[in-house]
Write a protein that holds these residues in place. Structure first.
Motif, PDB file in Angstrom:
ATOM      1  N   LEU A 191      59.305  57.224  38.350  1.00  0.00           N
ATOM      2  CA  LEU A 191      59.987  56.491  39.419  1.00  0.00           C
ATOM      3  C   LEU A 191      59.043  55.569  40.184  1.00  0.00           C
ATOM      4  O   LEU A 191      59.481  54.797  41.029  1.00  0.00           O
ATOM      5  N   GLY A 192      57.762  55.664  39.880  1.00  0.00           N
ATOM      6  CA  GLY A 192      56.791  54.771  40.513  1.00  0.00           C
ATOM      7  C   GLY A 192      56.537  53.517  39.707  1.00  0.00           C
ATOM      8  O   GLY A 192      55.709  52.680  40.096  1.00  0.00           O
ATOM      9  N   GLY A 222      67.541  56.026  48.333  1.00  0.00           N
ATOM     10  CA  GLY A 222      66.684  54.856  48.234  1.00  0.00           C
ATOM     11  C   GLY A 222      66.755  54.158  46.888  1.00  0.00           C
ATOM     12  O   GLY A 222      67.804  54.093  46.233  1.00  0.00           O
ATOM     13  N   ASP A 223      65.602  53.613  46.456  1.00  0.00           N
ATOM     14  CA  ASP A 223      65.544  52.814  45.234  1.00  0.00           C
ATOM     15  C   ASP A 223      65.894  53.633  43.992  1.00  0.00           C
ATOM     16  O   ASP A 223      66.476  53.100  43.042  1.00  0.00           O
ATOM     17  N   ALA A 224      65.536  54.911  43.983  1.00  0.00           N
ATOM     18  CA  ALA A 224      65.828  55.748  42.818  1.00  0.00           C
ATOM     19  C   ALA A 224      67.333  55.871  42.615  1.00  0.00           C
ATOM     20  O   ALA A 224      67.826  55.813  41.483  1.00  0.00           O
ATOM     21  N   PHE A 225      68.075  56.058  43.687  1.00  0.00           N
ATOM     22  CA  PHE A 225      69.536  56.143  43.599  1.00  0.00           C
ATOM     23  C   PHE A 225      70.107  54.830  43.075  1.00  0.00           C
ATOM     24  O   PHE A 225      70.948  54.826  42.165  1.00  0.00           O
ATOM     25  N   SER A 245      63.574  60.027  50.255  1.00  0.00           N
ATOM     26  CA  SER A 245      62.896  58.732  50.325  1.00  0.00           C
ATOM     27  C   SER A 245      62.958  58.137  51.730  1.00  0.00           C
ATOM     28  O   SER A 245      62.185  57.236  52.066  1.00  0.00           O
ATOM     29  N   GLY A 246      63.908  58.621  52.529  1.00  0.00           N
ATOM     30  CA  GLY A 246      64.057  58.098  53.882  1.00  0.00           C
ATOM     31  C   GLY A 246      65.168  57.079  54.022  1.00  0.00           C
ATOM     32  O   GLY A 246      65.521  56.696  55.139  1.00  0.00           O
ATOM     33  N   ARG A 247      65.732  56.597  52.919  1.00  0.00           N
ATOM     34  CA  ARG A 247      66.821  55.608  53.001  1.00  0.00           C
ATOM     35  C   ARG A 247      68.091  56.162  52.377  1.00  0.00           C
ATOM     36  O   ARG A 247      68.095  56.563  51.217  1.00  0.00           O
ATOM     37  N   ILE A 248      69.161  56.166  53.151  1.00  0.00           N
ATOM     38  CA  ILE A 248      70.471  56.570  52.633  1.00  0.00           C
ATOM     39  C   ILE A 248      71.078  55.367  51.914  1.00  0.00           C
ATOM     40  O   ILE A 248      71.302  54.318  52.534  1.00  0.00           O
ATOM     41  N   PRO A 249      71.353  55.477  50.623  1.00  0.00           N
ATOM     42  CA  PRO A 249      71.847  54.313  49.875  1.00  0.00           C
ATOM     43  C   PRO A 249      73.315  54.031  50.157  1.00  0.00           C
ATOM     44  O   PRO A 249      74.066  54.898  50.617  1.00  0.00           O
TER      45      PRO A 249
END
Length: 329
Positions: A191-192, A222-225, A245-249
């Motif tokens: 994922l990186g 986040g980006d992974a979602f 990740s800190g971000r709700i998609p």
């Protein structure tokens, strides 16, 4: 009894272990001598006052504990003193004694230690429900697990593989995930990697011999979602479990329509409170996998109760490379 006491929300190092009065079970409760309690990331949020629901102050944190039944209320029929149990509670596990409803007590398989039971606890239940209850998992499905080096992801990879799925472990640190999942039958994706939006799908196709994900268990957001939506098969199912990740998609409905994708969420405690019989069935299934040697949590360290703040420091600083378990002896 000894218990961590949260008198005002704040960082873990502001709270202390105190001598407090012992507990008495109500007619429907069970009193447990706690032997081990798991340290979970949500515990940190609760202690600091950042969780969506908070126990009444003061309280002892902790939602998973394993121990021995000391006493039962007059209305309890299924559990008896001397039973070895795992309990799932709203709070109170960071203590030498805890009380739980009868339906929150689950029997330990023969040979399972208290530390192993506590480590499996909430994380393995969450993984089971994400896969089988919310994700509609079937043998043969390609299962992409985002956050595979975390406790829930680690369990989800093992469960999917043990039940006949094609498990794909996705992590920002593939080396860490490989170490934790050593011996598991699974593929790995990074994922990186740059351009994750397109790269995740390409990695998945390469890992599985040309297949995309029938089920996605996402603990990151986040980006992974976002990238996972592009890596899903026709009629795929994505289950959102958390947002490490800190971000709700946010999801554009067009993504769901084009490939008949289903997106769903999991709040496991609702099942514990509304349908405890399903939690008990999941526990039985997890016990079978444990007895087969197909399900193990990677335990990084056990610490005495008084070092609970150190355990939380390791989690918050992302230095934890496995489960942290508090012991009461």
């Amino acid at each position: 009894m000894l218990a961590v006491q949260v008198r005002q929300p704040g960082p873990a190092d502001r709270h202390t272990v105190e001598e407090v009065p012992g507990l008495t079970p109500t007619p429907s409760q069970v009193l447990i001598d706690v032997k081990a309690a798991t340290v979970n990331y949500p515990d940190l949020l609760v202690m600091s006052g950042r969780y969506q629901s908070m126990p009444k102050l003061p309280f002892a944190p902790g939602v998973d504990a394993a121990g021995i039944v000391r006493e039962v209320g007059v209305g309890v029929k299924r559990v008896k003193p001397g039973d070895r149990v795992l309990i799932h509670v709203d709070s109170g596990a960071y203590a030498t004694e805890a009380v739980a409803r009868e339906d929150q007590c689950l029997p330990l398989p023969q040979g399972m230690s208290f530390v192993d039971a506590a480590a499996l606890g909430l994380a393995s239940q969450t993984a089971w429900f994400a896969l089988l209850e919310r994700g509609g998992f079937q043998p043969g499905d390609v299962v992409l697990v985002n956050g595979a080096s975390g406790a829930v992801g680690h369990a989800a990879v093992q469960i999917a593989s043990a039940l006949g799925g094609v498990a794909v472990a996705a992590a920002t640190s593939v080396d860490k995930a490989r170490e934790m999942l050593q011996g598991s039958q699974c593929h790995f994706v990074d994922l990186g990697a740059p351009d994750l939006r397109n790269n995740l799908r390409a990695q998945l196709l390469q890992a599985t011999g040309g297949r995309t994900a029938d089920v996605v268990v996402d603990t990151l957001g986040g980006d992974a979602f976002d990238a996972s939506l592009r890596a899903m098969a026709w009629c795929g199912r994505i289950v959102t479990v958390g947002y490490a990740s800190g971000r709700i998609p946010e999801i554009k409905a067009g993504h769901l329509l084009v490939k008949n994708i289903s997106a769903t969420g999991l709040q496991w405690t609702d099942y514990r409170d509304r349908q405890p019989q399903r939690v008990a069935r999941a526990h039985d299934g997890l016990a079978v996998l444990w007895q087969r040697g197909a399900l193990r949590q990677h335990i990084m360290q056990t610490l005495p109760l008084r070092q609970f703040a150190e355990a939380h420091r390791l989690i918050e600083s992302r230095q934890a490379t496995g489960r942290l378990v508090l012991t009461m002896e």
